[in-house]
Design a protein around this motif. Structure first.
Motif, PDB file in Angstrom:
ATOM      1  N   ILE A 110       0.840  -1.205   0.000  1.00 51.36           N
ATOM      2  CA  ILE A 110       0.000   0.000   0.000  1.00 51.36           C
ATOM      3  C   ILE A 110       0.868   1.246   0.000  1.00 51.36           C
ATOM      4  N   GLY A 111       1.965   1.218   0.738  1.00 51.30           N
ATOM      5  CA  GLY A 111       2.889   2.351   0.740  1.00 51.30           C
ATOM      6  C   GLY A 111       3.493   2.598  -0.633  1.00 51.30           C
ATOM      7  N   LEU A 112       3.913   1.533  -1.300  1.00 49.23           N
ATOM      8  CA  LEU A 112       4.473   1.678  -2.646  1.00 49.23           C
ATOM      9  C   LEU A 112       3.434   2.202  -3.631  1.00 49.23           C
ATOM     10  N   LEU A 113       2.206   1.713  -3.520  1.00 53.63           N
ATOM     11  CA  LEU A 113       1.143   2.229  -4.391  1.00 53.63           C
ATOM     12  C   LEU A 113       0.889   3.707  -4.145  1.00 53.63           C
ATOM     13  N   TYR A 114       0.937   4.113  -2.890  1.00 50.63           N
ATOM     14  CA  TYR A 114       0.745   5.530  -2.554  1.00 50.63           C
ATOM     15  C   TYR A 114       1.850   6.386  -3.192  1.00 50.63           C
ATOM     16  N   PHE A 115       3.111   5.950  -3.030  1.00 52.14           N
ATOM     17  CA  PHE A 115       4.212   6.722  -3.607  1.00 52.14           C
ATOM     18  C   PHE A 115       4.162   6.711  -5.133  1.00 52.14           C
ATOM     19  N   GLY A 116       3.740   5.603  -5.714  1.00 54.86           N
ATOM     20  CA  GLY A 116       3.581   5.551  -7.162  1.00 54.86           C
ATOM     21  C   GLY A 116       2.503   6.498  -7.647  1.00 54.86           C
ATOM     22  N   SER A 146       3.740   9.979  -7.473  1.00 56.00           N
ATOM     23  CA  SER A 146       4.677  10.225  -8.559  1.00 56.00           C
ATOM     24  C   SER A 146       3.946  10.494  -9.876  1.00 56.00           C
ATOM     25  N   THR A 147       2.810   9.836 -10.086  1.00 54.11           N
ATOM     26  CA  THR A 147       2.065  10.081 -11.320  1.00 54.11           C
ATOM     27  C   THR A 147       1.489  11.491 -11.361  1.00 54.11           C
ATOM     28  N   GLN A 148       1.311  12.101 -10.214  1.00 54.67           N
ATOM     29  CA  GLN A 148       0.733  13.438 -10.159  1.00 54.67           C
ATOM     30  C   GLN A 148       1.776  14.548 -10.257  1.00 54.67           C
ATOM     31  N   SER A 149       3.058  14.206 -10.292  1.00 56.60           N
ATOM     32  CA  SER A 149       4.098  15.228 -10.352  1.00 56.60           C
ATOM     33  C   SER A 149       4.128  15.873 -11.735  1.00 56.60           C
ATOM     34  N   LEU A 150       4.597  17.086 -11.778  1.00 55.72           N
ATOM     35  CA  LEU A 150       4.638  17.844 -13.025  1.00 55.72           C
ATOM     36  C   LEU A 150       5.552  17.177 -14.042  1.00 55.72           C
ATOM     37  N   GLY A 151       6.713  16.732 -13.609  1.00 54.52           N
ATOM     38  CA  GLY A 151       7.658  16.096 -14.532  1.00 54.52           C
ATOM     39  C   GLY A 151       7.102  14.810 -15.117  1.00 54.52           C
ATOM     40  N   ASN A 152       6.452  14.028 -14.289  1.00 52.24           N
ATOM     41  CA  ASN A 152       5.908  12.763 -14.769  1.00 52.24           C
ATOM     42  C   ASN A 152       4.716  12.994 -15.699  1.00 52.24           C
ATOM     43  N   THR A 171       5.456  11.078 -24.162  1.00 51.95           N
ATOM     44  CA  THR A 171       5.730   9.697 -24.567  1.00 51.95           C
ATOM     45  C   THR A 171       4.509   8.793 -24.506  1.00 51.95           C
ATOM     46  N   GLY A 172       3.494   9.178 -23.764  1.00 52.01           N
ATOM     47  CA  GLY A 172       2.304   8.353 -23.631  1.00 52.01           C
ATOM     48  C   GLY A 172       2.382   7.335 -22.510  1.00 52.01           C
ATOM     49  N   ARG A 173       3.455   7.362 -21.720  1.00 46.78           N
ATOM     50  CA  ARG A 173       3.563   6.433 -20.594  1.00 46.78           C
ATOM     51  C   ARG A 173       4.326   7.106 -19.455  1.00 46.78           C
ATOM     52  N   PHE A 174       4.210   6.493 -18.276  1.00 49.10           N
ATOM     53  CA  PHE A 174       4.895   7.025 -17.107  1.00 49.10           C
ATOM     54  C   PHE A 174       6.369   6.630 -17.149  1.00 49.10           C
ATOM     55  N   THR A 175       7.162   7.236 -16.270  1.00 53.45           N
ATOM     56  CA  THR A 175       8.573   6.883 -16.203  1.00 53.45           C
ATOM     57  C   THR A 175       8.724   5.471 -15.649  1.00 53.45           C
ATOM     58  N   ASP A 176       9.883   4.878 -15.878  1.00 54.82           N
ATOM     59  CA  ASP A 176      10.144   3.519 -15.406  1.00 54.82           C
ATOM     60  C   ASP A 176      10.067   3.430 -13.881  1.00 54.82           C
ATOM     61  N   TRP A 204       7.609   0.957 -11.720  1.00 52.33           N
ATOM     62  CA  TRP A 204       8.095  -0.028 -10.754  1.00 52.33           C
ATOM     63  C   TRP A 204       7.409   0.144  -9.408  1.00 52.33           C
ATOM     64  N   TYR A 205       7.164   1.387  -9.003  1.00 55.38           N
ATOM     65  CA  TYR A 205       6.412   1.622  -7.760  1.00 55.38           C
ATOM     66  C   TYR A 205       5.013   1.009  -7.855  1.00 55.38           C
ATOM     67  N   LEU A 206       4.332   1.256  -8.953  1.00 50.56           N
ATOM     68  CA  LEU A 206       2.963   0.772  -9.107  1.00 50.56           C
ATOM     69  C   LEU A 206       2.900  -0.749  -9.230  1.00 50.56           C
TER      70      LEU A 206
END
Length: 67
Positions: A16-22, A25-31, A38-43, A47-49
């Motif tokens: 659950i912690g890893l899913l939260y951090f993932g 991360s998806t909500q960050s401006l850079g991501n 690119t149409g996809r999230f960073t590696d 991996w977090y998700l």
């Protein structure tokens, strides 16, 4: 409480912690910019998700379904 249930609970919490951090991360401006281009999230985010989902699923199985 058996050791497998304890391991399951720990895996569930870690997952659950890893899913939260993932998700964070998806909500960050850079991501979001990377996803737009690119149409996809960073590696790292993937991996977090993926790791979070796998750990949460294994933890739930060990904690609630295994006897």
């Amino acid at each position: 409480m058996g050791s497998s249930k304890l391991v399951g609970i720990v895996l569930l919490v870690v997952g659950i912690g890893l899913l939260y951090f993932g998700y964070q991360s998806t909500q960050s401006l850079g991501n979001q910019l990377t996803e737009t281009v690119t149409g996809r999230f960073t590696d790292e985010t993937m991996w977090y998700l993926i790791g979070g989902a796998a750990a949460a699923a294994a933890g739930a199985f060990l904690a609630f379904f295994k006897k």
